[in-house]
Design a protein around this motif. Structure first.
Motif, PDB file in Angstrom:
ATOM      1  N   CYS A 157     -14.473 -44.754 -30.979  1.00  0.00           N
ATOM      2  CA  CYS A 157     -14.938 -46.039 -31.278  1.00  0.00           C
ATOM      3  C   CYS A 157     -13.513 -46.490 -31.946  1.00  0.00           C
ATOM      4  O   CYS A 157     -13.050 -45.922 -32.917  1.00  0.00           O
ATOM      5  CB  CYS A 157     -15.763 -46.349 -32.282  1.00  0.00           C
ATOM      6  SG  CYS A 157     -16.136 -48.142 -33.196  1.00  0.00           S
ATOM      7  N   CYS A 191     -19.682 -48.954 -29.115  1.00  0.00           N
ATOM      8  CA  CYS A 191     -20.205 -48.177 -30.482  1.00  0.00           C
ATOM      9  C   CYS A 191     -21.548 -48.382 -30.699  1.00  0.00           C
ATOM     10  O   CYS A 191     -22.039 -49.354 -30.917  1.00  0.00           O
ATOM     11  CB  CYS A 191     -19.199 -48.215 -31.584  1.00  0.00           C
ATOM     12  SG  CYS A 191     -19.743 -47.505 -32.910  1.00  0.00           S
ATOM     13  N   CYS A 213     -15.447 -49.708 -38.313  1.00  0.00           N
ATOM     14  CA  CYS A 213     -16.866 -49.300 -37.959  1.00  0.00           C
ATOM     15  C   CYS A 213     -17.402 -48.654 -39.050  1.00  0.00           C
ATOM     16  O   CYS A 213     -16.778 -47.721 -39.860  1.00  0.00           O
ATOM     17  CB  CYS A 213     -16.498 -48.226 -36.907  1.00  0.00           C
ATOM     18  SG  CYS A 213     -18.181 -47.299 -36.325  1.00  0.00           S
TER      19      CYS A 213
HETATM   20 ZN   LIG Z   1     -18.016 -47.978 -34.285  1.00  0.00          ZN
END
Ligand SMILES: [Zn+2]
Length: 715
Positions: free
Chosen positions: A475, A457, A480
């Motif tokens: 992702c 990512c 994240c």
């Molecule tokens: Zn990510």
């Protein structure tokens, strides 16, 4: 003659809110705001007053684009009417504004012939061709000076609406698609969901318009650009294929079998023909449009009548300039001879009338070079590649970026970084690359490179996965930063961990102050942390902390659902919790073990395995476990009578609802699927079973009754 009636659209004016023709409708009951002061004598009278008031506001909002009340006030009226209708079902009428979305999903459409052919128009692509046409019709009309009515060519789908006599005046009885022009499909239930289509036309409006049912209104169903963009965004998030343009999307929405889905697509309808006994009902096209407007139909206000070619041509040019400011797509201008008496005389060439022509605008496309391809991470973790373009001027705007949607699309285009490409745009739709150009001065450069999706990512370094059979890459790291906000909101929401007070305002503050970097951080928040935030006092801080504490007691399935594993919804989370009985077992489950769980297929199994394979996610789980969240539950033993069997339910069962029947099958270890395939063990058919039954028969799948299903359940 010579001066146009109406006036020209101008780029300076917002053409959609700018009305050349003010509807002359005035109701005898105008002071709607005073209506609430009239005390109704009976529920029946109350319902009727409300219906009339709602119809009035629907007309203001959806037809005139000029609401008189707020959405909330409108909803209040609607709820009031619904409440009366619930309490007194006998007062419900099929044309009540509450009944726009009704009826059961259908299994197919019926073909219906049109009263007279729905015509397609000949096209003109240049000023010269348009001028030639005016010369031709003038000659055919015996050399007299002609008036032309010019209107937008809406880029939608032609429909015929039939209105029939009814107690209240006229009632929308039938809506038919264009089909091949002679025979179309009846899509009445779907068209009823379009709020700019009146379900009834009252006596007063009919009188004012000098109209007597039965009559037919033809026009265009279209999807406003805004609805189109929103719908595609949602489809993209759900990994569904995207619609290429609003017209295709509208076509799909009109032809779905479930009116509920049509209703969600927020379609609009503009009228442009008024027919009686299959013939034009007025002496001129202009007058027909005015009458339609008076009768309560939506008519595009951007139109003129003129006898001068110069003015006609100015209208065309002004329209092309205004095109980008419109809330819907148009692809040209339709020019009609205004006098409908002349239509007969001018007749047809093949299947197109001589008395009308469509001037088509040039496509808004340009050729430029792809300088780079970069990837952004959306709030769901989805990776979207986009092309950075050498800036190019297309249709009045400089375009320097175009979406590429996903890896498949790049492969489909055969696109490399450095290639020359054709870029198209429409309305405020994001420009898109439609093809690679590789010829003449636009040859592929020798240093053109193949693009590859990143393996990790770009935001957090988490693993990127792309499930088999899916076009999008994601992702998988729950924490994240690109998707943390969504993850937190999902986790805290009512049907997940139910942390009251943890809404957008609080989550945004926690993120901007750096107090929370992942879901588990919620469980180490202190009163001191919360007191730093705006609009949080001692009391509300305590409340939030109590809510967080209470959430620890919620059962395992909520925690599983809260993790936001892709494709694991509320129901699947329940099945997983029941089947494995603990988070640990779920984490260690093999693909085979996962596939044993109800409603878990190979794609969901893969998504679960990918989720737990991510070390960042395992760390998060350890922290959640340390915080004291519920990681064990009771494994529920399901019956085994129907283990390994897949059922499809169709039609109306005599005693059980489909939902109940589904639950019974699942409790007995069976699976329920929505479509018939070779893998289906049994189709359970009730009354009015349609295409699914045919499919079962053609595939040789055994069809059983509800009684037979109950016998199997009994063992
Ligand atoms: Zn990510």
């Amino acid at each position: 003659m010579g001066q146009p009636r109406g006036s020209l659209p101008s780029g300076l004016l917002l053409t959609h809110s700018f009305e050349l023709v003010r509807p002359r409708y005035t109701s005898a009951l105008v002071p709607y705001n005073l209506r609430c002061m009239v005390k109704p004598h009976s529920p029946a009278q109350h319902a009727e007053l409300l219906r009339e008031e709602i119809r009035h506001h629907e007309h203001c909002y959806f037809v005139l684009d000029a609401p008189e009340i707020t959405d909330a006030e409108f909803d209040r009226l609607m709820n009031e009417l619904k409440a009366i209708e619930r309490e007194h079902p006998e007062l419900m009428t099929p044309d009540s504004p509450t009944q726009r979305v009704g009826g059961k999903p259908r299994e197919g459409f019926v073909k219906v012939p049109h009263s007279t052919q729905m015509l397609s128009l000949d096209n003109a692509y240049s000023e010269g061709e348009l001028r030639d046409w005016t010369r031709r019709v003038t000659e055919l009309a015996g050399g007299q000076e002609l008036e032309y009515e010019c209107e937008y060519k809406l880029d939608g789908l032609s429909m015929a609406l039939h209105y029939e006599p009814a107690d209240e005046g006229a009632r929308f009885a039938r809506g038919i698609t264009r089909g091949d022009g002679l025979v179309g499909e009846e899509v009445t239930a779907n068209l009823r969901t379009i709020r700019s289509i009146p379900l009834t036309v009252g006596r007063q409006r009919l009188n004012e318009a000098g109209l007597e049912p039965p009559f037919e209104v033809r026009g265009e169903v279209l999807m406003p650009t805004k609805s189109f963009v929103a719908m595609n965004e949602q489809r993209e998030e759900e990994g569904l294929s995207l619609f290429a343009n609003p017209r295709n999307a509208a076509a799909g929405a009109v032809r779905v079998l479930e009116p509920k889905i049509t209703a969600k697509r927020k379609l609009d309808f503009y009228s442009y023909f008024l027919l009686q006994d299959g013939r034009m009902a007025r002496a001129t096209q202009w007058e027909a449009l005015e009458k339609l407007s008076v009768a309560g139909f939506k008519v595009n206000p951007n139109r003129i009548v003129t006898a001068s070619f110069e003015e006609l041509w100015n209208f065309v040019n002004a329209t092309e300039t205004a095109r980008d400011t419109l809330p819907y797509e148009i692809d040209g201008v339709v020019v009609k001879v205004n006098s409908t008496a002349l239509w007969q005389r001018l007749g047809f060439t093949g299947k197109a009338p001589r008395w009308a022509i469509a001037y088509k605008f040039a496509a808004r496309a340009g050729v430029t070079q792809v300088e780079n391809i970069f990837v952004s991470v959306g709030r769901t973790g989805k990776l979207t590649p986009a092309a950075a373009l050498r800036p190019v001027f297309i249709g009045g705007t400089t375009v320097s970026r175009a979406t590429l949607h996903n890896q498949d699309e790049i492969e489909r285009l055969g696109l490399r970084i450095g290639d020359w490409v054709m870029v198209e745009r429409g309305g405020d739709v994001i420009p898109k690359v439609t093809q690679v150009v590789n010829e003449g001065e636009h040859k592929r450069p020798s240093d053109a490179r193949v693009f590859e999706m990143p393996k990790t990512c770009p935001e957090c370094g988490g693993h990127i996965v792309r499930a088999e059979g899916e076009v999008n890459s994601f992702c998988v790291n729950v924490n994240c930063p690109a998707k943390l906000r969504e993850s937190l909101l999902h986790f805290a929401s009512r049907n997940v961990m139910n942390i009251e007070g943890m809404g957008e305002a609080l989550v945004d503050q926690l993120l901007s102050r750096g107090l929370v970097h992942n879901i588990a951080d919620l469980y180490s928040l202190t009163e001191k942390d919360l007191l730093q935030l705006e609009r949080i006092g001692k009391k509300s801080a305590q409340n939030v902390l109590t809510e967080i504490e209470t959430s620890k007691k919620l059962p395992l399935e909520r925690v599983i659902f809260g993790l936001g594993i892709r494709m694991v919804g509320e129901r699947t989370a329940e099945f997983l919790a029941e089947h494995f009985g603990s988070m640990q077992k779920l984490m260690e489950a093999s693909e085979e073990e996962l596939l044993e769980v109800n409603e878990v297929g190979p794609r969901i199994a893969a998504s679960i395995r990918e989720f737990f394979a991510e070390e960042k996610n395992r760390q998060l789980l350890r922290r959640l476990s340390d915080a004291g969240l519920t990681f064990t539950g009771e494994a529920k033993v399901r019956g085994t009578q129907l283990a390994g069997m897949t059922f499809v339910l169709t039609g109306t069962l005599p005693t059980y609802s489909r939902e109940d029947a589904k639950k019974m099958i699942e409790d007995a270890g069976g699976k329920v699927s929505g479509s018939v395939s070779k893998k289906t063990s049994y189709v359970v058919a009730g009354e009015d079973a349609g295409s699914k039954l045919d499919k079962a028969n053609s595939l040789g799948v055994k069809v059983i009754s509800e009684a037979e299903l109950l016998a199997m359940l009994a063992g």
